[in-house]
Design a protein around this motif. Sequence first.
Motif, PDB file in Angstrom:
ATOM      1  N   GLY A 181      52.169 124.794 -23.998  1.00 53.28           N
ATOM      2  CA  GLY A 181      53.423 125.389 -23.539  1.00 53.28           C
ATOM      3  C   GLY A 181      53.854 124.852 -22.192  1.00 53.28           C
ATOM      4  N   ILE A 182      52.912 124.684 -21.276  1.00 50.94           N
ATOM      5  CA  ILE A 182      53.256 124.179 -19.948  1.00 50.94           C
ATOM      6  C   ILE A 182      53.725 122.736 -20.018  1.00 50.94           C
ATOM      7  CG2 ILE A 182      52.311 123.628 -17.667  1.00 50.94           C
ATOM      8  CD1 ILE A 182      50.447 126.013 -17.969  1.00 50.94           C
ATOM      9  N   GLU A 183      53.096 121.947 -20.880  1.00 49.52           N
ATOM     10  CA  GLU A 183      53.475 120.533 -20.998  1.00 49.52           C
ATOM     11  C   GLU A 183      54.860 120.342 -21.594  1.00 49.52           C
ATOM     12  OE1 GLU A 183      50.222 118.999 -23.223  1.00 49.52           O
ATOM     13  OE2 GLU A 183      48.925 118.698 -21.469  1.00 49.52           O
ATOM     14  N   ARG A 184      55.391 121.375 -22.260  1.00 48.08           N
ATOM     15  CA  ARG A 184      56.754 121.304 -22.792  1.00 48.08           C
ATOM     16  C   ARG A 184      57.815 121.506 -21.716  1.00 48.08           C
ATOM     17  NH1 ARG A 184      57.410 125.872 -26.443  1.00 48.08           N
ATOM     18  NH2 ARG A 184      59.542 125.065 -26.650  1.00 48.08           N
ATOM     19  N   ILE A 185      57.419 122.086 -20.587  1.00 49.08           N
ATOM     20  CA  ILE A 185      58.377 122.351 -19.506  1.00 49.08           C
ATOM     21  C   ILE A 185      58.673 121.040 -18.782  1.00 49.08           C
ATOM     22  CG2 ILE A 185      58.797 123.664 -17.394  1.00 49.08           C
ATOM     23  CD1 ILE A 185      56.771 125.718 -18.374  1.00 49.08           C
ATOM     24  N   GLY A 186      59.942 120.711 -18.649  1.00 46.77           N
ATOM     25  CA  GLY A 186      60.331 119.455 -18.037  1.00 46.77           C
ATOM     26  C   GLY A 186      59.957 119.368 -16.560  1.00 46.77           C
ATOM     27  N   ALA A 187      59.581 118.192 -16.132  1.00 44.96           N
ATOM     28  CA  ALA A 187      59.208 117.985 -14.722  1.00 44.96           C
ATOM     29  C   ALA A 187      60.402 118.149 -13.796  1.00 44.96           C
ATOM     30  CB  ALA A 187      58.594 116.593 -14.553  1.00 44.96           C
ATOM     31  N   GLU A 191      60.635 119.453  -9.837  1.00 43.45           N
ATOM     32  CA  GLU A 191      61.171 118.568  -8.805  1.00 43.45           C
ATOM     33  C   GLU A 191      62.326 119.224  -8.067  1.00 43.45           C
ATOM     34  OE1 GLU A 191      62.191 114.963 -10.745  1.00 43.45           O
ATOM     35  OE2 GLU A 191      60.118 114.396 -11.196  1.00 43.45           O
ATOM     36  N   ALA A 192      63.202 119.885  -8.826  1.00 41.45           N
ATOM     37  CA  ALA A 192      64.339 120.566  -8.201  1.00 41.45           C
ATOM     38  C   ALA A 192      63.848 121.728  -7.331  1.00 41.45           C
ATOM     39  CB  ALA A 192      65.286 121.080  -9.278  1.00 41.45           C
ATOM     40  N   ALA A 193      62.828 122.453  -7.830  1.00 43.14           N
ATOM     41  CA  ALA A 193      62.297 123.571  -7.056  1.00 43.14           C
ATOM     42  C   ALA A 193      61.632 123.085  -5.772  1.00 43.14           C
ATOM     43  CB  ALA A 193      61.293 124.347  -7.900  1.00 43.14           C
ATOM     44  N   THR A 194      60.944 121.932  -5.844  1.00 40.41           N
ATOM     45  CA  THR A 194      60.291 121.376  -4.656  1.00 40.41           C
ATOM     46  C   THR A 194      61.327 120.982  -3.611  1.00 40.41           C
ATOM     47  OG1 THR A 194      58.461 120.548  -6.009  1.00 40.41           O
ATOM     48  CG2 THR A 194      58.741 119.580  -3.824  1.00 40.41           C
ATOM     49  N   LEU A 195      62.428 120.376  -4.060  1.00 42.19           N
ATOM     50  CA  LEU A 195      63.497 119.988  -3.141  1.00 42.19           C
ATOM     51  C   LEU A 195      64.147 121.200  -2.492  1.00 42.19           C
ATOM     52  CD1 LEU A 195      65.221 117.133  -5.202  1.00 42.19           C
ATOM     53  CD2 LEU A 195      63.719 116.892  -3.208  1.00 42.19           C
ATOM     54  N   GLY A 197      62.542 123.791  -1.631  1.00 43.23           N
ATOM     55  CA  GLY A 197      61.572 124.400  -0.732  1.00 43.23           C
ATOM     56  C   GLY A 197      60.637 125.405  -1.368  1.00 43.23           C
ATOM     57  N   ALA A 198      60.590 125.480  -2.696  1.00 38.51           N
ATOM     58  CA  ALA A 198      59.697 126.432  -3.364  1.00 38.51           C
ATOM     59  C   ALA A 198      58.264 125.918  -3.341  1.00 38.51           C
ATOM     60  CB  ALA A 198      60.156 126.653  -4.806  1.00 38.51           C
ATOM     61  N   ASN A 199      57.335 126.791  -2.984  1.00 37.12           N
ATOM     62  CA  ASN A 199      55.931 126.401  -2.997  1.00 37.12           C
ATOM     63  C   ASN A 199      55.359 126.530  -4.411  1.00 37.12           C
ATOM     64  OD1 ASN A 199      55.491 129.165  -3.408  1.00 37.12           O
ATOM     65  ND2 ASN A 199      55.153 129.544  -1.223  1.00 37.12           N
ATOM     66  N   LYS A 200      54.073 126.220  -4.558  1.00 38.27           N
ATOM     67  CA  LYS A 200      53.450 126.218  -5.881  1.00 38.27           C
ATOM     68  C   LYS A 200      53.464 127.602  -6.523  1.00 38.27           C
ATOM     69  CE  LYS A 200      52.296 121.874  -6.183  1.00 38.27           C
ATOM     70  NZ  LYS A 200      52.889 120.988  -7.223  1.00 38.27           N
ATOM     71  N   TRP A 201      53.217 128.631  -5.721  1.00 37.22           N
ATOM     72  CA  TRP A 201      53.201 129.988  -6.280  1.00 37.22           C
ATOM     73  C   TRP A 201      54.575 130.387  -6.804  1.00 37.22           C
ATOM     74  CZ3 TRP A 201      51.083 133.790  -8.576  1.00 37.22           C
ATOM     75  CH2 TRP A 201      51.651 135.065  -8.548  1.00 37.22           C
ATOM     76  N   ASN A 202      55.628 130.094  -6.036  1.00 36.75           N
ATOM     77  CA  ASN A 202      56.975 130.434  -6.487  1.00 36.75           C
ATOM     78  C   ASN A 202      57.381 129.625  -7.710  1.00 36.75           C
ATOM     79  OD1 ASN A 202      57.534 132.430  -4.576  1.00 36.75           O
ATOM     80  ND2 ASN A 202      58.167 130.927  -3.032  1.00 36.75           N
ATOM     81  N   GLN A 203      56.931 128.378  -7.778  1.00 37.27           N
ATOM     82  CA  GLN A 203      57.206 127.573  -8.967  1.00 37.27           C
ATOM     83  C   GLN A 203      56.541 128.179 -10.199  1.00 37.27           C
ATOM     84  OE1 GLN A 203      56.333 123.405  -8.386  1.00 37.27           O
ATOM     85  NE2 GLN A 203      57.279 123.382  -6.344  1.00 37.27           N
ATOM     86  N   PHE A 204      55.299 128.628 -10.005  1.00 40.40           N
ATOM     87  CA  PHE A 204      54.597 129.269 -11.118  1.00 40.40           C
ATOM     88  C   PHE A 204      55.261 130.578 -11.514  1.00 40.40           C
ATOM     89  CE2 PHE A 204      51.400 132.445 -12.398  1.00 40.40           C
ATOM     90  CZ  PHE A 204      50.934 131.857 -13.561  1.00 40.40           C
TER      91      PHE A 204
END
Length: 301
Positions: A181-187, A191-195, A197-204
Amino acid sequence: MKKNKTMIILFLAPAVLMFCIIFLYPIIRTLCMSFFKIDGVTDAVSHWKFVGIGNYTDLINTKLFQISMGNLTKIWLFGGLIVMCLALLFAVILTSGIRFKKTFRAIIYMPNVVSAVALATMWLQYVYSPRFGLLKSVFETLHLDALAKIQWLDTDHKFGALLIAYCFGMVGYHMLIFCSGIERIGADYYEAATLDGANKWNQFRFITLPLLKGVIKTNITMWSVSSVGFFLWSQLFSTVTSDTATITPMVYMYSMIFGAGNSITERNAGLGAAVGVVLSICVVVIFWICNKTLKDDDLEF
């Protein structure tokens, strides 16, 4: 058009016939058996004694069945929380781009390849052994004498020991489902979340989890089915004839249909069929609740 309909019927007929014989007929027969008192599962219909909902009322009032349903609830709830959390954690780690991902995935999944009998024997003989078990050795090394003296296979601790061992073997299976399921989510989402300013926890929290609702629903359903069918591990840790600490409804149903070899349960295939109906209803209810609470219709990849 008429010719096409004929061809469709001809092609579908074998599959429909096999479905009716292998699936539909046993379901209907089991449902009917649950309203009768039947000595043997192969007895002719003429030997069945109609008792109405008597089998279901007997189940509700039977202490042994209540214990088995309590054990099943613990396996499904507490075991499910342990397995799902660990499986999701490992899935997130393995899909984060770490090295040797395939090796770690194979190691975590390996218990699912090993026979349940061999796996249970390993836990019984080499992990929980009161003489030279792994847990005893580890706790003694850490000078935790109180923990080292715990008898994991006595009546008070046996069910907890069983639950830990079973969860160990199931994490890898559900981890693979989460990975897919995770591998189906587009990168692009990450990338947009990182730009932004979202950290790993917020991305998750705001990307991975919402887009995994369908996968979580699948995992809960699969876990429910495997929990309802919990039989072999219970028998390996203790049989119903000697100890009821690890009894589950499936073991109770087996004892009702084929006899437990003593006076713990009577032999009544109709009562065993009622157990099967109750377990089926439990799975359907859980599936219905999952569909109502974990809706992913408004999400898209």
